[in-house]
Every structure is written in structure tokens, then in C-alpha cells.
Design a protein around this motif. Structure first.
Motif, short mmCIF file in Angstrom:
data_model
loop_
_atom_site.label_atom_id
_atom_site.label_comp_id
_atom_site.label_asym_id
_atom_site.label_seq_id
_atom_site.Cartn_x
_atom_site.Cartn_y
_atom_site.Cartn_z
N HIS A 144 -12.57 -9.42 7.80
CA HIS A 144 -11.42 -9.27 8.13
C HIS A 144 -10.15 -9.89 8.38
O HIS A 144 -9.74 -11.25 8.92
CB HIS A 144 -10.65 -7.92 9.13
CG HIS A 144 -12.08 -7.31 10.03
ND1 HIS A 144 -12.65 -6.93 9.36
CD2 HIS A 144 -12.85 -7.88 10.80
CE1 HIS A 144 -13.66 -6.02 10.09
NE2 HIS A 144 -13.70 -6.68 10.89
N THR A 146 -4.13 -6.01 -0.98
CA THR A 146 -4.67 -6.90 -0.72
C THR A 146 -4.60 -8.09 -1.90
O THR A 146 -4.99 -9.15 -1.40
CB THR A 146 -6.22 -6.23 -1.28
OG1 THR A 146 -6.16 -5.87 -2.87
CG2 THR A 146 -7.08 -5.57 0.02
N SER A 151 -5.57 4.11 3.70
CA SER A 151 -5.36 2.09 2.75
C SER A 151 -5.58 1.24 3.64
O SER A 151 -6.28 0.52 3.64
CB SER A 151 -5.46 2.32 1.52
OG SER A 151 -5.59 2.96 0.78
N PHE A 152 -4.52 1.38 4.59
CA PHE A 152 -3.68 -0.09 5.41
C PHE A 152 -4.25 0.64 7.21
O PHE A 152 -3.24 1.54 7.20
CB PHE A 152 -2.86 -0.51 4.97
CG PHE A 152 -3.62 -1.40 3.76
CD1 PHE A 152 -3.73 -2.43 4.10
CD2 PHE A 152 -3.73 -0.85 2.99
CE1 PHE A 152 -4.83 -4.07 3.24
CE2 PHE A 152 -3.46 -1.63 1.12
CZ PHE A 152 -4.70 -3.12 1.73
N LYS A 170 -7.27 -4.26 6.06
CA LYS A 170 -8.21 -2.66 5.05
C LYS A 170 -8.40 -1.70 6.40
O LYS A 170 -8.74 -1.83 7.23
CB LYS A 170 -8.63 -3.52 4.45
CG LYS A 170 -8.06 -4.15 3.12
CD LYS A 170 -8.97 -4.66 2.06
CE LYS A 170 -9.95 -3.45 1.91
NZ LYS A 170 -11.41 -4.45 0.85
N HIS A 171 -8.39 -0.85 6.00
CA HIS A 171 -8.49 0.60 6.79
C HIS A 171 -9.70 1.01 7.05
O HIS A 171 -10.76 1.70 8.10
CB HIS A 171 -7.43 1.94 6.55
CG HIS A 171 -8.39 3.00 7.20
ND1 HIS A 171 -8.74 4.09 7.23
CD2 HIS A 171 -7.12 3.50 8.33
CE1 HIS A 171 -8.85 4.67 8.69
NE2 HIS A 171 -7.19 4.77 9.37
N GLN A 198 -12.05 -1.50 7.40
CA GLN A 198 -12.35 -2.68 8.32
C GLN A 198 -12.62 -2.49 9.52
O GLN A 198 -13.00 -2.50 10.27
CB GLN A 198 -12.15 -3.76 7.27
CG GLN A 198 -12.31 -3.93 6.84
CD GLN A 198 -11.07 -5.23 6.53
OE1 GLN A 198 -10.80 -5.65 6.71
NE2 GLN A 198 -11.88 -6.79 4.95
#
Length: 102
Positions: A19, A27, A73-74, A92-93, A95
């Protein structure tokens, strides 16, 4: 959604994980930190992440991360490290499993 620590958010992580914490919700932005199951990516912070590289959550004793908000997304989190000014980091969402119970 109540405040949560990073440990709570990653509690359902797989045994193999990587992560990155980004400076911006992109990113391609600067990577600030790493939480990884791969020891060679963590020991001695070989990639020189400004906020460090960690293998286990217990190693993050000097850092506390608090959930701020989520987008598709995040995940936006605030870093609290000693007396340093608070910083923001984005993961990152996909993950992170964020449920309404947090």
C-alpha cells in the motif's frame, strides 16, 4: 463514518500486500510512505519514502493515521507524527475496505 486508524482500515488486508501513501489523490504523485508485506521493500526504507516504509502495523507506533474522507478512487487520511505539523496522505480506495461500521 467515525474516525479510524490505519490499522483498523487495513485489518482485512491479505497476507501479501503493498500500500502506497501518495501526496495527492493521483498515483502519479509523489509516494510518501509504504506499507508492505515484502521485507526487502521495508528494511532500512530502501526507497527513501519521506514518511517511511513499514512491514507491520506495530512498527507504526510513532505515526497515527486518521481517516478524513473517501472518494471512489482514494481514501484521504491525516498523518499525526509527534509534534510535526499534520500532513495528508492518500491511499488507493480499492486497497482499503472501508465500511459504514468504522
Amino acid at each position: 463514518m467515525k474516525d479510524s486508524t490505519l490499522k483498523d482500515l487495513f485489518s482485512k488486508a491479505l497476507l501479501t500486500y503493498r500500500h502506497f501513501g501518495y501526496e495527492q489523490p493521483d498515483t502519479n504523485s509523489r509516494k510518501l510512505m509504504l506499507i508492505s508485506s515484502f521485507q526487502d521493500e521495508v528494511d532500512g526504507n530502501p526507497f527513501h519514502f519521506p514518511l517511511g516504509a513499514y512491514h507491520q502495523f506495530e512498527q507504526m507506533a510513532e505515526i497515527k493515521l486518521k481517516f478524513i474522507s473517501a472518494t471512489p478512487s482514494f481514501i484521504k487520511m491525516k498523518i499525526i507524527k509527534g509534534t510535526d505539523p499534520q500532513k495528508t496522505v492518500y491511499f488507493k480506495h480499492k486497497q482499503i475496505d472501508v465500511s459504514k461500521d468504522l
